[in-house]
Design an enzyme around this catalytic site. Structure first.
Site, mmCIF file in Angstrom:
data_model
loop_
_atom_site.group_PDB
_atom_site.id
_atom_site.type_symbol
_atom_site.label_atom_id
_atom_site.label_comp_id
_atom_site.label_asym_id
_atom_site.label_seq_id
_atom_site.Cartn_x
_atom_site.Cartn_y
_atom_site.Cartn_z
ATOM 1 N N PHE A 91 -84.201 -59.485 -12.818
ATOM 2 C CA PHE A 91 -85.121 -59.647 -11.693
ATOM 3 C C PHE A 91 -86.360 -58.810 -11.973
ATOM 4 O O PHE A 91 -86.280 -57.595 -12.089
ATOM 5 C CB PHE A 91 -84.496 -59.213 -10.366
ATOM 6 C CG PHE A 91 -85.414 -59.459 -9.187
ATOM 7 C CD1 PHE A 91 -85.412 -60.684 -8.538
ATOM 8 C CD2 PHE A 91 -86.298 -58.484 -8.762
ATOM 9 C CE1 PHE A 91 -86.279 -60.935 -7.482
ATOM 10 C CE2 PHE A 91 -87.172 -58.721 -7.716
ATOM 11 C CZ PHE A 91 -87.155 -59.945 -7.064
ATOM 12 N N ASP A 146 -88.252 -52.592 -18.339
ATOM 13 C CA ASP A 146 -88.540 -52.521 -16.903
ATOM 14 C C ASP A 146 -87.680 -51.400 -16.295
ATOM 15 O O ASP A 146 -86.475 -51.549 -16.136
ATOM 16 C CB ASP A 146 -88.207 -53.881 -16.281
ATOM 17 C CG ASP A 146 -88.325 -53.926 -14.767
ATOM 18 O OD1 ASP A 146 -88.433 -52.857 -14.134
ATOM 19 O OD2 ASP A 146 -88.266 -55.038 -14.205
ATOM 20 N N LYS A 170 -91.410 -48.187 -7.513
ATOM 21 C CA LYS A 170 -90.423 -47.689 -6.559
ATOM 22 C C LYS A 170 -90.462 -46.173 -6.344
ATOM 23 O O LYS A 170 -91.257 -45.671 -5.567
ATOM 24 C CB LYS A 170 -89.026 -48.174 -6.954
ATOM 25 C CG LYS A 170 -88.827 -49.665 -6.686
ATOM 26 C CD LYS A 170 -87.387 -50.079 -6.756
ATOM 27 C CE LYS A 170 -87.169 -51.561 -6.511
ATOM 28 N NZ LYS A 170 -87.320 -51.961 -5.099
#
Length: 399
Positions: A136, A223, A252
């Site tokens: 994702f 990532d 984040k």
């Protein structure tokens, strides 16, 4: 329903989230209170965002100070804290330079553009990037195309071309999928998949992919949006394998709740973007940069990497002792304060049941309970998490 309870609804907000009927009012440490005064233990951390928990006594005054000075200028001008934060990230990653944006999606989108430009600079007209099952990377059209979830892709075709998809932790599949293909420019993955179900890449696999990228002059793009920023007990989860990527998207937890994204580049990718190739209005604004600088400073002052490793291992041990070998429990995965409990049946109802019991978690990949709490969590608070969650899982599995 208690007449004193305030109902929660958002009729004028676009209906894009399956929300619980809760609205948060304020937080302190690893606890949150909703608008009705109910208290929750936060094992979700805003989905791995609230690194320092809520209302951290060192972060709040720093952000207040910054807001009183300057929130936004523009990337027409130098932003001194961009350089400060970039230097901090470069020193901790062993990489070269940084591009700042506002979200993980933007960071991943920038990484995909970097890889394509890298290919074009080498004379490759139609560059291809290797991506992974269950990955994702975001919900823009390009990051959606790189994502490995047909459910989130449905209804948004045609997807962007130029991706080769392979399974996790299988170096022979990667070699086979790319054999004799001169258009491959990069391999792109999460060290520990988040939305895909807390699926870690094995250390040996990471080393093998690094070697394959070196042998073929490909970019290794990792990532670290969800698993980075100290969550596993090192600054970045790939560091457990002793490797360094060429491109590393972050977001984040980097700003402890202030929106921030970054792409950290190594020597091979450091000079691909030139003025006019990429940009963003809000990326690298003074408020977000101050949040990033202070987050890293406080993490080091308070030993939060060591804390994440210690408390995460404690929580995992408690969960494993109670759940491993029980019917209906498949596996407990993850590292540090990024843990997933895979059950043998869909368990989405546990999100609401846990909230009713005063615990915030999420369920990802339909049947994986995910916990990504603030890195300030103590072992006593981890025991509280287990004390609420374990009975809920047992009751659910007994149904």
């Amino acid at each position: 329903m208690n007449a004193a309870l305030k109902p929660v609804a958002s009729p004028h907000v676009m209906n894009t989230y399956g929300r619980l009927p809760i609205a948060m009012s304020h937080g302190r440490g690893v606890r949150l209170w909703d608008t009705n005064g109910k208290e929750y233990l936060d094992a979700l951390g805003g989905i791995a965002v609230n690194t320092l928990g809520h209302a951290h006594p060192k972060l709040v005054p720093a952000l207040q100070d910054q807001i009183a000075k300057l929130i936004h200028s523009s990337n027409y001008y130098h932003v001194p804290d961009q350089e400060r934060l970039a230097q901090m990230l470069v020193e901790r990653s062993g990489m070269t330079n940084v591009f700042f944006c506002s979200t993980g999606l933007e960071a991943n989108e920038a990484a995909l553009k970097l890889a394509r430009k890298y290919g074009h600079d080498k004379g490759i007209e139609r560059p291809e990037i290797v991506v992974y099952d269950k990955a994702f990377h975001g919900r823009s059209i390009a990051t959606l195309s790189a994502t490995g979830n047909p459910k989130v892709q449905a209804g948004f075709g045609p997807l962007v071309e130029g991706f080769i998809r392979v399974p996790l932790n299988d170096i022979e599949s990667l070699k086979k999928a790319t054999a004799g293909n001169p258009n491959v420019v990069a391999v792109f993955f999460e060290t520990i998949q988040g939305e895909g179900g807390v699926n870690p890449m094995r250390a040996q696999y990471l080393k093998d992919v690094r070697a394959l990228c070196d042998a073929n002059d490909w970019l290794l793009m990792i990532d670290e949006v969800q698993c980075g920023m100290g969550r596993t007990g090192k600054w970045f989860a790939h560091q457990w394998a002793g490797i360094v990527p060429d491109v590393m998207p972050l977001a984040k937890g980097l700003g402890s709740g202030v929106p921030i994204g970054a792409v950290v580049a190594g020597p091979k990718a450091a000079n691909i973007f030139q003025p006019g190739n990429h940009g963003t209005t809000f990326g690298g604004n003074p408020l977000a940069m101050r949040a990033g600088v202070e987050t890293i400073r406080i993490m080091e002052e308070e030993g939060l990497l060591e804390n994440a490793a210690r408390v995460g291992q404690h929580l995992r041990t408690v969960l494993e002792k109670d759940l491993i070998g029980k019917a209906g429990v498949k596996e407990i995965r993850g590292q540090g304060l990024m843990l997933g409990i895979e059950l043998t049946k869909p368990c989405g109802v546990l999100t609401q049941r846990a909230a009713d019991a005063g615990l915030l978690i999420s369920v990802t990949a339909d049947n994986v309970v995910r916990m990504v709490p603030p890195l300030i969590m103590t072992t006593a608070e981890a025991d509280e998490v287990a004390g609420i969650l374990l009975p809920l899982i047992h009751a659910f599995l007994a149904e």
